[in-house]
Design a protein around this motif. Structure first.
Motif, PDB file in Angstrom:
ATOM      1  N   ARG A  57       0.983  -1.174   0.001  1.00  0.00           N
ATOM      2  CA  ARG A  57      -0.070   0.117   0.276  1.00  0.00           C
ATOM      3  C   ARG A  57       0.932   1.262   0.200  1.00  0.00           C
ATOM      4  N   VAL A  58       1.795   1.336   0.788  1.00  0.00           N
ATOM      5  CA  VAL A  58       2.635   2.392   0.870  1.00  0.00           C
ATOM      6  C   VAL A  58       3.479   2.486  -0.347  1.00  0.00           C
ATOM      7  N   GLY A  59       3.982   1.544  -0.793  1.00  0.00           N
ATOM      8  CA  GLY A  59       4.882   1.467  -2.197  1.00  0.00           C
ATOM      9  C   GLY A  59       4.094   1.785  -3.349  1.00  0.00           C
ATOM     10  N   GLY A  60       2.663   1.528  -3.228  1.00  0.00           N
ATOM     11  CA  GLY A  60       1.850   2.037  -4.377  1.00  0.00           C
ATOM     12  C   GLY A  60       1.443   3.488  -4.331  1.00  0.00           C
ATOM     13  N   LEU A  61       1.250   3.919  -2.967  1.00  0.00           N
ATOM     14  CA  LEU A  61       1.194   5.532  -2.727  1.00  0.00           C
ATOM     15  C   LEU A  61       2.405   6.487  -3.084  1.00  0.00           C
TER      16      LEU A  61
ATOM     17  N   ALA B 146       4.532   5.637  -5.338  1.00  0.00           N
ATOM     18  CA  ALA B 146       4.595   5.374  -6.952  1.00  0.00           C
ATOM     19  C   ALA B 146       3.402   6.479  -7.510  1.00  0.00           C
ATOM     20  N   ALA B 147       2.480   6.518  -6.827  1.00  0.00           N
ATOM     21  CA  ALA B 147       1.321   7.821  -7.267  1.00  0.00           C
ATOM     22  C   ALA B 147       1.571   9.187  -7.037  1.00  0.00           C
ATOM     23  N   LYS B 148       2.334   9.209  -5.851  1.00  0.00           N
ATOM     24  CA  LYS B 148       2.604  10.857  -5.343  1.00  0.00           C
ATOM     25  C   LYS B 148       4.047  11.280  -5.956  1.00  0.00           C
TER      26      LYS B 148
ATOM     27  N   LEU C 138       6.642   1.016 -11.442  1.00  0.00           N
ATOM     28  CA  LEU C 138       6.934   2.206 -10.305  1.00  0.00           C
ATOM     29  C   LEU C 138       6.614   1.622  -8.837  1.00  0.00           C
ATOM     30  N   ARG C 139       5.525   0.979  -8.712  1.00  0.00           N
ATOM     31  CA  ARG C 139       5.062   0.604  -7.355  1.00  0.00           C
ATOM     32  C   ARG C 139       5.860  -0.446  -6.811  1.00  0.00           C
ATOM     33  N   ASP C 140       6.607  -1.357  -7.566  1.00  0.00           N
ATOM     34  CA  ASP C 140       7.775  -2.127  -7.006  1.00  0.00           C
ATOM     35  C   ASP C 140       8.875  -1.456  -6.568  1.00  0.00           C
ATOM     36  N   VAL C 141       9.259  -0.372  -7.062  1.00  0.00           N
ATOM     37  CA  VAL C 141      10.285   0.447  -6.801  1.00  0.00           C
ATOM     38  C   VAL C 141       9.961   1.224  -5.203  1.00  0.00           C
ATOM     39  N   GLY C 142       8.560   1.647  -5.399  1.00  0.00           N
ATOM     40  CA  GLY C 142       8.109   2.076  -4.060  1.00  0.00           C
ATOM     41  C   GLY C 142       8.284   1.193  -3.160  1.00  0.00           C
TER      42      GLY C 142
END
Length: 229
Positions: free
Chosen positions: A91-95, A97-99, A110-114
Motif C-alpha cells: 500500500r505504501v509503495g503504491g502510494l 509511486a502515485a505521489k 513504479l510500485r515495485d520501486v516504491g
C-alpha cells in the motif's frame, strides 16, 4: 510437522493450479483457497500463525533470559506479521509511486520501486534495534542471534529478492513465472517454518536449563545443623 505442513501447502498449490487449468469448472479452487500467491488463502493464514508463534516464543526467550537480542528479533518478526497482514509495503509503495516521481528500474513497475523504498526505510528503522540487541547480550545469546540473522536473510531472499525476479521474468514466460511463484511463496513459507522451529527449540533450551546453585545454597547444604536427623 511444521515443515511437513508447509510442504503440503506447496504441493496443494501446484495441484490446484494444474487442476484449474485442466478443469475450468472448478477453477475457483485453484484461484483462492489453496493458492500460495493469493491474499487471505489458507496458506497465508498458516504463515501468520508461524510468524506469530515465532514472535511469542522470542518474546518469551527475552523474558526468561533478559537478553536484548531476543527482544530485537521478536520486534522484527512482529513487523513482518503486521506487514503481511496489513499489506503495508504494497500500500505504501503504491502510494509513493502515485505521489512521487520515482526512478524506473528495468523490468520493475513504479510500485515495485516504491515497495523497495519502503523495505529500505523499514530496514533503516529496525537496524538500530538489532544492533542494540546484539550489544546488550552475552556472547552465547548473540550466537543464537546470528542464527536468527541467517534465517531472516533466507526469508528476505525469498520474500523480497525472488519477488522482484518473479516480476521481471513472469511477462516473458508463463511457465517460468509459475515456477518462480512457487519458489517465492513456498520458500518464504519454509523460511518462516525454519524460524518457528528454531524459536521452539530455543524456548525448550531456555525453559529446561539447570537452576543455578547460589553460594547460600551451597553453604546451607554443608551446614550440619541444616541436615535432617
Amino acid at each position: 510437522m511444521i515443515f511437513a505442513t508447509n510442504i503440503f501447502f506447496t504441493l496443494a498449490h501446484i495441484s490446484t493450479v494444474l487442476l484449474a487449468k485442466s478443469v475450468p469448472g472448478i477453477s475457483w479452487i485453484g484461484n483462492d483457497v489453496l493458492r500460495l500467491d493469493r491474499d487471505r488463502s489458507v496458506a497465508e493464514f498458516y504463515n501468520y500463525l508461524q510468524a506469530l508463534i515465532t514472535v511469542v516464543l522470542l518474546a518469551r526467550a527475552f523474558v526468561l533470559s533478559r537478553q536484548g537480542v531476543f527482544l530485537a528479533w521478536a520486534l522484527i518478526f512482529a513487523f513482518i506479521v503486521l506487514d503481511d497482514a496489513m499489506l503495508i509495503h504494497e500500500r505504501v509503495g503504491g502510494l509513493l509511486a502515485a505521489k512521487l516521481a520515482l526512478p524506473a528500474l528495468p523490468g520493475l513497475r513504479l510500485r515495485d520501486v516504491g515497495e523497495l523504498i519502503v523495505w529500505g526505510v523499514a530496514a533503516a528503522l529496525l537496524l538500530p534495534v538489532l544492533i542494540w540487541g546484539f550489544r546488550s547480550s552475552t556472547r552465547q545469546a548473540a550466537g543464537y542471534g546470528v542464527l536468527l540473522t541467517f534465517i531472516f536473510a533466507v526469508l528476505v531472499f525469498f520474500g523480497a529478492g525472488m519477488d522482484m525476479v518473479h516480476i521481471v521474468v513472469a511477462p516473458w514466460s508463463r511457465l517460468a513465472g509459475a515456477a518462480l511463484a512457487v519458489a517465492e511463496d513456498g520458500g518464504e513459507m519454509l523460511a518462516l517454518a525454519l524460524a518457528c522451529s528454531y524459536a521452539l527449540l530455543l524456548d525448550h533450551r531456555l525453559s529446561t536449563r539447570p537452576v543455578a546453585i547460589t553460594p547460600d545454597a551451597i553453604h546451607h547444604d554443608r551446614d550440619p545443623a541444616s541436615q535432617p536427623d
